[in-house]
Design an enzyme around this catalytic site. Structure first.
Site, PDB file in Angstrom:
ATOM      1  N   ILE A   1      34.542   2.743 -23.517  1.00 51.95           N
ATOM      2  CA  ILE A   1      34.333   4.184 -23.331  1.00 51.95           C
ATOM      3  C   ILE A   1      34.890   4.598 -21.979  1.00 51.95           C
ATOM      4  O   ILE A   1      34.470   4.090 -20.938  1.00 51.95           O
ATOM      5  CB  ILE A   1      32.831   4.553 -23.387  1.00 51.95           C
ATOM      6  CG1 ILE A   1      32.163   3.977 -24.628  1.00 51.95           C
ATOM      7  CG2 ILE A   1      32.658   6.066 -23.347  1.00 51.95           C
ATOM      8  CD1 ILE A   1      30.657   4.208 -24.672  1.00 51.95           C
ATOM      9  N   THR A   2      35.824   5.542 -21.971  1.00 55.59           N
ATOM     10  CA  THR A   2      36.346   6.042 -20.701  1.00 55.59           C
ATOM     11  C   THR A   2      35.413   7.130 -20.161  1.00 55.59           C
ATOM     12  O   THR A   2      34.809   7.884 -20.914  1.00 55.59           O
ATOM     13  CB  THR A   2      37.767   6.605 -20.855  1.00 55.59           C
ATOM     14  OG1 THR A   2      37.733   7.799 -21.654  1.00 55.59           O
ATOM     15  CG2 THR A   2      38.697   5.592 -21.514  1.00 55.59           C
ATOM     16  N   GLY A   3      35.300   7.171 -18.825  1.00 58.62           N
ATOM     17  CA  GLY A   3      34.459   8.185 -18.204  1.00 58.62           C
ATOM     18  C   GLY A   3      33.004   8.064 -18.591  1.00 58.62           C
ATOM     19  O   GLY A   3      32.314   9.073 -18.785  1.00 58.62           O
ATOM     20  N   ALA A   4      32.499   6.830 -18.667  1.00 61.78           N
ATOM     21  CA  ALA A   4      31.147   6.607 -19.188  1.00 61.78           C
ATOM     22  C   ALA A   4      30.081   6.545 -18.103  1.00 61.78           C
ATOM     23  O   ALA A   4      28.953   6.171 -18.381  1.00 61.78           O
ATOM     24  CB  ALA A   4      31.110   5.314 -19.999  1.00 61.78           C
ATOM     25  N   ASN A   5      30.430   6.922 -16.871  1.00 63.80           N
ATOM     26  CA  ASN A   5      29.434   6.826 -15.787  1.00 63.80           C
ATOM     27  C   ASN A   5      28.696   8.132 -15.526  1.00 63.80           C
ATOM     28  O   ASN A   5      27.838   8.200 -14.646  1.00 63.80           O
ATOM     29  CB  ASN A   5      30.089   6.330 -14.491  1.00 63.80           C
ATOM     30  CG  ASN A   5      31.228   7.224 -14.024  1.00 63.80           C
ATOM     31  OD1 ASN A   5      31.520   8.243 -14.641  1.00 63.80           O
ATOM     32  ND2 ASN A   5      31.868   6.833 -12.930  1.00 63.80           N
TER      33      ASN A   5
ATOM     34  N   GLY B   1      27.615  12.333 -17.461  1.00 62.07           N
ATOM     35  CA  GLY B   1      27.755  13.342 -18.513  1.00 62.07           C
ATOM     36  C   GLY B   1      27.803  12.805 -19.925  1.00 62.07           C
ATOM     37  O   GLY B   1      27.036  11.922 -20.323  1.00 62.07           O
TER      38      GLY B   1
ATOM     39  N   TYR C   1      44.636  23.179 -19.640  1.00 59.23           N
ATOM     40  CA  TYR C   1      43.535  22.408 -20.227  1.00 59.23           C
ATOM     41  C   TYR C   1      43.582  22.503 -21.757  1.00 59.23           C
ATOM     42  O   TYR C   1      43.475  21.494 -22.457  1.00 59.23           O
ATOM     43  CB  TYR C   1      42.195  22.933 -19.713  1.00 59.23           C
ATOM     44  CG  TYR C   1      40.995  22.322 -20.398  1.00 59.23           C
ATOM     45  CD1 TYR C   1      40.632  20.998 -20.166  1.00 59.23           C
ATOM     46  CD2 TYR C   1      40.223  23.070 -21.296  1.00 59.23           C
ATOM     47  CE1 TYR C   1      39.538  20.434 -20.806  1.00 59.23           C
ATOM     48  CE2 TYR C   1      39.124  22.512 -21.926  1.00 59.23           C
ATOM     49  CZ  TYR C   1      38.779  21.192 -21.680  1.00 59.23           C
ATOM     50  OH  TYR C   1      37.693  20.638 -22.320  1.00 59.23           O
TER      51      TYR C   1
END
Length: 289
Positions: free
Chosen positions: A9-13, A15, A171
């Site tokens: 999972i990317t960006g799992a630290n 939110g 975006y």
């Protein structure tokens, strides 16, 4: 696909990514958190290790460093993951930036297009052989309804080099790229045991929106802003649904919101746009090699 399965999972630290990790850990899935901020991730790992799995087993969670704004970091991350010798049953392309001021990645790519699309495109391609070897497996890419309201793909100016940079427009383009990538990946992986899904988690008040100014917030309209009441835990539900729901085993290349299949923007209909974007992204990566 629970105990014994492994998810990257990317960006799992923080939110949505962190909540996605938590919900998968509850089901007994082993989680590899691919994150940029090592200090923040260390605390997140410690917290998530306390998760009590539904089957009574211990939560298995670890961290590999990943900076999606650096292609060399993406390659190093993929190497570290593959060198663990673990199956990869799930890849959750979750990390992203939203409506940030104009800037470039380490490789000179417009930041939102580079992080949200190009970095995940490369990571997915590098992990794809192991995903195929671990089949049945799934790739879930977090997109947004923004791709419908404002998204368009300008293949002649993917990095806003020849036009005035508009943060939210850039975006939206990157989120449309996510949808197109997910759909094209599904097409390419037909018969290979790898399923691909794009999801809209809902508008959730997380760190992702830190670059949005008041004027931009107002321009989104009251109806959209009201959706900010969704919690990170609620926002992660559709990602986890697409990762684990057995009923989706025969679906691929589809777009989901609130755990239901949804129509994408007409700009994502057909196969031409996805094929063209895939080719252009590969050309961009070749230029960087």
């Amino acid at each position: 696909m629970y105990r014994g399965s492994c998810a990257v999972i990317t960006g799992a630290n923080t939110g949505l990514g962190k909540e996605t990790a938590r919900q998968l850990l509850l089901k007994g899935v082993r989680v590899i958190m691919a994150c940029r901020n090592s200090e923040k991730t260390k605390f997140a790992v410690q917290e998530l290790q306390m998760t009590k799995c539904e089957d009574g087993g211990a939560a298995q969670v670890e961290h590999v460093e990943l900076n999606l704004a650096s292609l060399s970091s993406v390659k190093q991350c993929a190497d570290r993951v593959l060198n663990k010798g673990l199956p990869i049953n799930l890849l959750i392309n979750n990390a992203g930036v939203m409506a940030c001021p104009f800037s470039l990645t380490e490789d000179g790519i417009e930041m939102q297009f580079g992080v949200n699309h190009v970095g995940h495109f490369l990571l997915s391609k590098l992990l794809l052989p192991q995903l195929m070897h671990s089949a049945p497996s799934r790739v879930v890419t977090v997109s947004s309804h923004a791709h419908y309201f404002a998204g368009r793909i300008n293949l002649e100016d993917l990095q806003s080099e020849n036009s005035s940079y508009q943060p939210f427009q850039a975006y939206a383009q990157s989120k449309l790229a996510n949808v197109l990538f997910s759909k094209e990946l599904g097409r390419r992986m037909q018969g290979e045991g790898v399923r691909s899904y794009a999801v809209h988690p809902g508008l959730v008040s997380t760190e992702l929106g830190r670059h949005m100014h008041n004027k931009e917030r107002r321009s989104l309209g009251r109806a959209i802003i009201s959706a900010l009441s969704k919690s990170a835990s609620q926002g992660a539900h559709t990602t986890v649904y697409c990762a684990l729901e057995p009923k989706l085993a025969q679906n691929t290349g589809c777009y989901y919101s609130n755990c239901r299949q949804m129509l994408t923007s007409p700009l994502a209909w057909g196969q031409n746009a996805g094929r063209k974007l895939w080719r252009e992204t590969e050309k961009l990566l070749q230029q960087q090699s």
